[in-house]
Design a protein around this motif. Structure first.
Motif, mmCIF file in Angstrom:
data_model
loop_
_atom_site.group_PDB
_atom_site.id
_atom_site.type_symbol
_atom_site.label_atom_id
_atom_site.label_comp_id
_atom_site.label_asym_id
_atom_site.label_seq_id
_atom_site.Cartn_x
_atom_site.Cartn_y
_atom_site.Cartn_z
ATOM 1 N N THR A 1 4.067 15.857 5.306
ATOM 2 C CA THR A 1 2.676 15.910 5.596
ATOM 3 C C THR A 1 2.110 14.569 4.988
ATOM 4 O O THR A 1 1.066 14.007 5.758
ATOM 5 N N LEU A 2 2.540 14.144 3.848
ATOM 6 C CA LEU A 2 2.075 12.921 3.359
ATOM 7 C C LEU A 2 2.210 11.495 4.113
ATOM 8 O O LEU A 2 1.487 10.643 4.472
ATOM 9 N N LEU A 3 3.435 11.600 4.653
ATOM 10 C CA LEU A 3 3.900 10.451 5.591
ATOM 11 C C LEU A 3 3.142 10.360 6.816
ATOM 12 O O LEU A 3 2.922 9.423 7.253
ATOM 13 N N GLY A 4 3.046 11.675 7.417
ATOM 14 C CA GLY A 4 2.177 11.440 8.327
ATOM 15 C C GLY A 4 0.863 11.273 8.342
ATOM 16 O O GLY A 4 -0.018 10.302 9.292
ATOM 17 N N LYS A 5 0.040 11.710 7.338
ATOM 18 C CA LYS A 5 -1.468 11.318 7.075
ATOM 19 C C LYS A 5 -1.533 9.875 6.707
ATOM 20 O O LYS A 5 -2.687 9.171 7.104
ATOM 21 N N LEU A 6 -0.739 9.555 5.763
ATOM 22 C CA LEU A 6 -0.874 8.138 5.318
ATOM 23 C C LEU A 6 -0.333 6.889 5.947
ATOM 24 O O LEU A 6 -0.596 5.953 5.750
ATOM 25 N N GLY A 7 0.456 7.236 7.195
ATOM 26 C CA GLY A 7 0.757 6.047 8.040
ATOM 27 C C GLY A 7 2.303 5.709 8.373
ATOM 28 O O GLY A 7 2.505 5.236 9.113
ATOM 29 N N PRO A 8 3.037 5.822 7.264
ATOM 30 C CA PRO A 8 4.514 5.317 7.254
ATOM 31 C C PRO A 8 5.244 6.079 8.821
ATOM 32 O O PRO A 8 6.044 5.414 9.369
ATOM 33 N N ALA B 1 14.234 -13.208 14.018
ATOM 34 C CA ALA B 1 13.665 -11.816 14.211
ATOM 35 C C ALA B 1 12.917 -11.412 12.809
ATOM 36 O O ALA B 1 13.491 -11.416 11.811
ATOM 37 N N ALA B 2 11.881 -10.813 13.431
ATOM 38 C CA ALA B 2 10.951 -10.379 12.060
ATOM 39 C C ALA B 2 11.607 -8.934 11.732
ATOM 40 O O ALA B 2 12.147 -8.253 12.555
ATOM 41 N N ARG B 3 11.808 -8.595 10.527
ATOM 42 C CA ARG B 3 12.299 -7.293 9.855
ATOM 43 C C ARG B 3 11.409 -6.318 10.160
ATOM 44 O O ARG B 3 9.787 -6.540 10.405
ATOM 45 N N ASN B 4 11.644 -5.097 10.283
ATOM 46 C CA ASN B 4 10.707 -3.855 10.475
ATOM 47 C C ASN B 4 9.652 -3.939 9.065
ATOM 48 O O ASN B 4 10.012 -4.472 8.164
ATOM 49 N N ALA B 5 8.564 -3.309 9.463
ATOM 50 C CA ALA B 5 7.431 -3.376 8.472
ATOM 51 C C ALA B 5 7.993 -2.566 7.120
ATOM 52 O O ALA B 5 7.632 -2.898 5.939
ATOM 53 N N ILE B 6 8.770 -1.504 7.461
ATOM 54 C CA ILE B 6 9.433 -0.716 6.349
ATOM 55 C C ILE B 6 10.792 -0.821 6.774
ATOM 56 O O ILE B 6 11.124 -0.344 7.703
ATOM 57 N N ASP B 7 11.802 -1.256 5.739
ATOM 58 C CA ASP B 7 13.209 -1.583 6.124
ATOM 59 C C ASP B 7 13.938 -1.343 4.951
ATOM 60 O O ASP B 7 13.478 -1.399 4.029
ATOM 61 N N TRP B 8 15.157 -1.334 5.393
ATOM 62 C CA TRP B 8 16.244 -0.978 4.263
ATOM 63 C C TRP B 8 17.538 -1.757 4.542
ATOM 64 O O TRP B 8 17.806 -2.430 5.642
ATOM 65 N N PRO C 1 0.677 -1.262 0.275
ATOM 66 C CA PRO C 1 0.112 0.025 0.253
ATOM 67 C C PRO C 1 0.946 1.177 -0.040
ATOM 68 O O PRO C 1 0.402 2.380 -0.462
ATOM 69 N N PHE C 2 2.219 1.379 0.512
ATOM 70 C CA PHE C 2 2.958 2.486 0.542
ATOM 71 C C PHE C 2 3.754 2.643 -0.454
ATOM 72 O O PHE C 2 4.561 3.590 -0.748
ATOM 73 N N LYS C 3 4.002 1.502 -1.499
ATOM 74 C CA LYS C 3 4.854 1.653 -2.759
ATOM 75 C C LYS C 3 4.671 2.910 -3.594
ATOM 76 O O LYS C 3 5.423 3.410 -4.168
ATOM 77 N N PRO C 4 3.550 3.207 -3.707
ATOM 78 C CA PRO C 4 2.862 4.609 -4.471
ATOM 79 C C PRO C 4 3.831 5.675 -3.856
ATOM 80 O O PRO C 4 3.814 6.729 -4.703
ATOM 81 N N LEU C 5 4.151 5.746 -2.633
ATOM 82 C CA LEU C 5 4.560 6.790 -1.942
ATOM 83 C C LEU C 5 5.884 6.896 -2.417
ATOM 84 O O LEU C 5 6.629 8.178 -2.182
ATOM 85 N N VAL C 6 6.614 6.064 -2.822
ATOM 86 C CA VAL C 6 8.164 6.055 -3.203
ATOM 87 C C VAL C 6 8.675 7.168 -3.987
ATOM 88 O O VAL C 6 9.369 8.066 -4.017
ATOM 89 N N LYS C 7 7.456 7.585 -5.152
ATOM 90 C CA LYS C 7 7.749 8.438 -6.225
ATOM 91 C C LYS C 7 7.417 9.653 -5.432
ATOM 92 O O LYS C 7 7.916 10.855 -6.014
ATOM 93 N N LEU C 8 6.920 10.022 -4.356
ATOM 94 C CA LEU C 8 6.722 11.281 -3.663
ATOM 95 C C LEU C 8 7.629 11.756 -2.779
ATOM 96 O O LEU C 8 7.685 12.632 -1.881
ATOM 97 N N VAL C 9 8.678 10.743 -2.521
ATOM 98 C CA VAL C 9 9.818 10.851 -1.551
ATOM 99 C C VAL C 9 10.595 12.411 -1.908
ATOM 100 O O VAL C 9 11.117 12.951 -0.780
ATOM 101 N N PHE C 10 10.746 12.828 -2.962
ATOM 102 C CA PHE C 10 11.445 13.865 -3.450
ATOM 103 C C PHE C 10 10.396 15.146 -3.397
ATOM 104 O O PHE C 10 10.952 16.244 -3.590
#
Length: 231
Positions: free
Chosen positions: A74-81, A182-189, A59-68
């Motif tokens: 504001t988007l990250l706060g409203k949409l959950g990441p 151990a499980a990885r974080n939901a959003i990880d790198w 669900p968060f993959k479309p946000l990738v293009k908005l990182v820049f």
């Protein structure tokens, strides 16, 4: 400062989680580090640097293009990441059996002065020694940078650790034996890629490339580390 008290670790974990959420909501983390963000494996390998986001929920993959975008906070706060990253930061810090906070004497640690430079070099040597020893013992060690990036959260941590005014808090780490399950974080790198030696080293002066035979020389230390990783 070696921290083993579980209640204090839990308190510090909440500080870390709050710091991460704040940084993401304000867009500060993204603005500061997005030049290092990699969303494509081939780009990460080609540059040999940065952090490669290899785990992003669908669900968060479309946000990738908005990182820049300048509205990213504001988007990250409203949409959950932001909330997810803050929760995961709190969880991983709270799960650590040991936290290590490192301070420098303010009389010596003076930015812009040689004493400050030498203090920083000395600190780097201390941290590298810790990292080499923990790696040899198959213990994990991770830098918790987010607390230091939010002045209010840094001050909370200083109060928790009762750091005196003549000391400057400069680094915080979590340490413990690694759990392969151990499980990885939901959003990880990951940041396992490395630049080639010849792009970093010069020979005798800054204009002469390192000879090919030296660049290709085997590293006993690296081979041992690689063996441990494979195991």
């Amino acid at each position: 400062v070696l921290v083993e008290d579980t209640s204090r670790i839990a308190e510090i974990a909440h500080i870390a989680g709050d710091a991460m959420t704040h940084l993401m909501n304000q867009g500060e983390f993204v603005k500061r580090y997005r030049k290092y963000f990699r969303f494509d494996k081939s780009e990460a390998k080609q540059t040999g640097s940065g952090i490669y986001f290899d785990k992003v929920p669908g669900p968060f993959k479309p946000l990738v293009k908005l990182v820049f975008s300048e509205r990213v906070g504001t988007l990250l706060g409203k949409l959950g990441p932001s909330a997810i990253l803050g929760r995961d930061q709190r969880r991983i810090v709270e799960s650590a059996p040991i936290l290590l906070a490192i301070t420098l004497d303010r009389k010596e640690y003076q930015p812009g002065e040689l004493s400050g430079l030498y203090a920083s070099i000395t600190l780097g040597a201390v941290i590298q020694t810790l990292w080499l020893v923990t790696t040899e013992l198959n213990i994990g060690m991770q830098f918790i940078s987010v607390i230091l990036e939010v002045p209010e959260q840094r001050e909370r941590l200083e109060r928790v650790l009762k750091i005196p005014a003549d000391q400057a808090l400069v680094a915080v780490f979590r340490m413990g034996y690694k759990d392969p399950e151990a499980a990885r974080n939901a959003i990880d790198w990951t940041s396992s890629q490395r630049k080639p030696l010849e792009s970093l080293v010069r020979y005798n002066d800054c204009e002469t490339p390192i000879p090919a035979e030296l660049a290709a020389a085997p590293s006993v230390l690296w081979d041992r580390v690689a063996e441990k990783v494979e195991v």
